[in-house]
Write a protein that holds these residues in place. Structure first.
Motif, PDB file in Angstrom:
ATOM      1  N   ARG A  80    -114.313  -6.274 -33.750  1.00 27.63           N
ATOM      2  CA  ARG A  80    -113.518  -7.203 -32.943  1.00 27.63           C
ATOM      3  C   ARG A  80    -114.361  -8.437 -32.607  1.00 27.63           C
ATOM      4  O   ARG A  80    -115.491  -8.322 -32.165  1.00 27.63           O
ATOM      5  N   ARG A 108    -106.930 -11.504 -39.667  1.00 26.68           N
ATOM      6  CA  ARG A 108    -107.461 -10.150 -39.629  1.00 26.68           C
ATOM      7  C   ARG A 108    -107.508  -9.408 -40.959  1.00 26.68           C
ATOM      8  O   ARG A 108    -108.385  -8.576 -41.160  1.00 26.68           O
ATOM      9  N   SER A 114    -107.346  -2.883 -32.570  1.00 28.39           N
ATOM     10  CA  SER A 114    -108.338  -3.831 -33.044  1.00 28.39           C
ATOM     11  C   SER A 114    -108.955  -3.337 -34.348  1.00 28.39           C
ATOM     12  O   SER A 114    -108.556  -2.318 -34.900  1.00 28.39           O
ATOM     13  N   LEU A 115    -109.938  -4.049 -34.817  1.00 30.30           N
ATOM     14  CA  LEU A 115    -110.645  -3.677 -36.046  1.00 30.30           C
ATOM     15  C   LEU A 115    -111.720  -2.646 -35.704  1.00 30.30           C
ATOM     16  O   LEU A 115    -112.873  -2.994 -35.453  1.00 30.30           O
ATOM     17  N   THR A 166    -111.852 -14.407 -33.257  1.00 24.85           N
ATOM     18  CA  THR A 166    -110.680 -14.685 -34.091  1.00 24.85           C
ATOM     19  C   THR A 166    -109.685 -13.537 -34.037  1.00 24.85           C
ATOM     20  O   THR A 166    -108.473 -13.754 -34.070  1.00 24.85           O
ATOM     21  N   ASP A 167    -110.173 -12.305 -33.934  1.00 26.03           N
ATOM     22  CA  ASP A 167    -109.302 -11.143 -33.800  1.00 26.03           C
ATOM     23  C   ASP A 167    -108.512 -11.238 -32.494  1.00 26.03           C
ATOM     24  O   ASP A 167    -107.289 -11.034 -32.466  1.00 26.03           O
ATOM     25  N   LYS A 168    -109.208 -11.577 -31.423  1.00 21.97           N
ATOM     26  CA  LYS A 168    -108.541 -11.715 -30.120  1.00 21.97           C
ATOM     27  C   LYS A 168    -107.525 -12.850 -30.156  1.00 21.97           C
ATOM     28  O   LYS A 168    -106.421 -12.722 -29.621  1.00 21.97           O
ATOM     29  N   LYS A 205    -110.789  -9.187 -43.066  1.00 25.21           N
ATOM     30  CA  LYS A 205    -111.844  -8.457 -42.334  1.00 25.21           C
ATOM     31  C   LYS A 205    -111.515  -6.973 -42.260  1.00 25.21           C
ATOM     32  O   LYS A 205    -112.412  -6.136 -42.377  1.00 25.21           O
ATOM     33  N   GLU A 206    -110.245  -6.669 -42.081  1.00 25.61           N
ATOM     34  CA  GLU A 206    -109.836  -5.270 -42.013  1.00 25.61           C
ATOM     35  C   GLU A 206    -110.094  -4.562 -43.346  1.00 25.61           C
ATOM     36  O   GLU A 206    -110.627  -3.450 -43.384  1.00 25.61           O
TER      37      GLU A 206
END
Length: 195
Positions: A39, A164, A107-108, A42-44, A167-168
């Motif tokens: 996390r 996301r 989240s990641l 950018t994720d947030k 990245k995921e």
């Protein structure tokens, strides 16, 4: 009851259903230890954008009619199509939570004893949760007859997805290696057989 009001009620019921599907997964996830967390800001931001586009802006419109200037007349086909899309979104959303079980995270994150899920909707696409958000955005666009509200749903989805998904997938490749690479070869990202 006016058609536009019925559309807003159906949208609101869908949002409430979404919450009741999500809540047990959040409680269950807290019981499982996180072993990797990717996390970041950018994720947030993606999560906030999705919440604004798929929750706050349409909620404001449903309650107040704002922004008024972008509103157009609701049509019966919009009610029917929007309801079908939103129901499909909720069905996919529920199935993804059920299939993920203890692996679910907002989240990641990788949880202790994380498993690679390739059943249910995951047999067709790698990210069916995003599929459900795309369907929600489409349902919202048909149910809430306002150009800004319709666009907000798609923009909220796009921000979450495009910030996301790479990245995921990288996180899953690092954790599952060749198993995930093979899974990527046989599935699409969010639209079965297309993308």
């Amino acid at each position: 009851m006016a058609l536009a009001s019925l559309c807003k009620i159906i949208w609101a019921v869908g949002v409430i259903a979404w919450y009741f599907i999500r809540r047990p997964a959040e409680r269950r996830a807290k019981r499982h230890r996180i072993v990797s967390n990717q996390r970041d800001a950018t994720d947030k931001f993606g999560l906030v954008a999705a919440s604004v586009g798929l929750g706050l802006i349409p909620g404001l419109f449903a309650l107040t009619g704002f922004p008024h200037d972008a509103t157009y007349s609701a049509r019966p086909f919009s009610l029917v199509l929007g309801t079908i899309l939103y129901c499909a979104a909720l069905w996919v959303f529920r199935r993804t939570h059920k299939e993920l079980g203890k692996n679910w995270s907002i989240s990641l994150e990788i949880r202790a004893e994380h498993e690679l899920i390739a059943s249910g909707p995951y047999a067709l696409v790698r990210h069916p949760m995003y599929t459900s958000f795309l369907l929600m955005a489409a349902g919202q666009a048909f149910l809430l007859s306002n150009w800004i509200v319709g666009l907000a749903g798609f923009l909220g989805f796009a921000a979450l997805f495009f910030l996301r998904v790479d990245k995921e997938e990288q996180m899953m490749l690092e954790f599952f290696g060749s198993r995930y690479r093979e899974y990527m070869r046989r599935t699409k990202r969010i639209i079965p057989y297309v993308y």
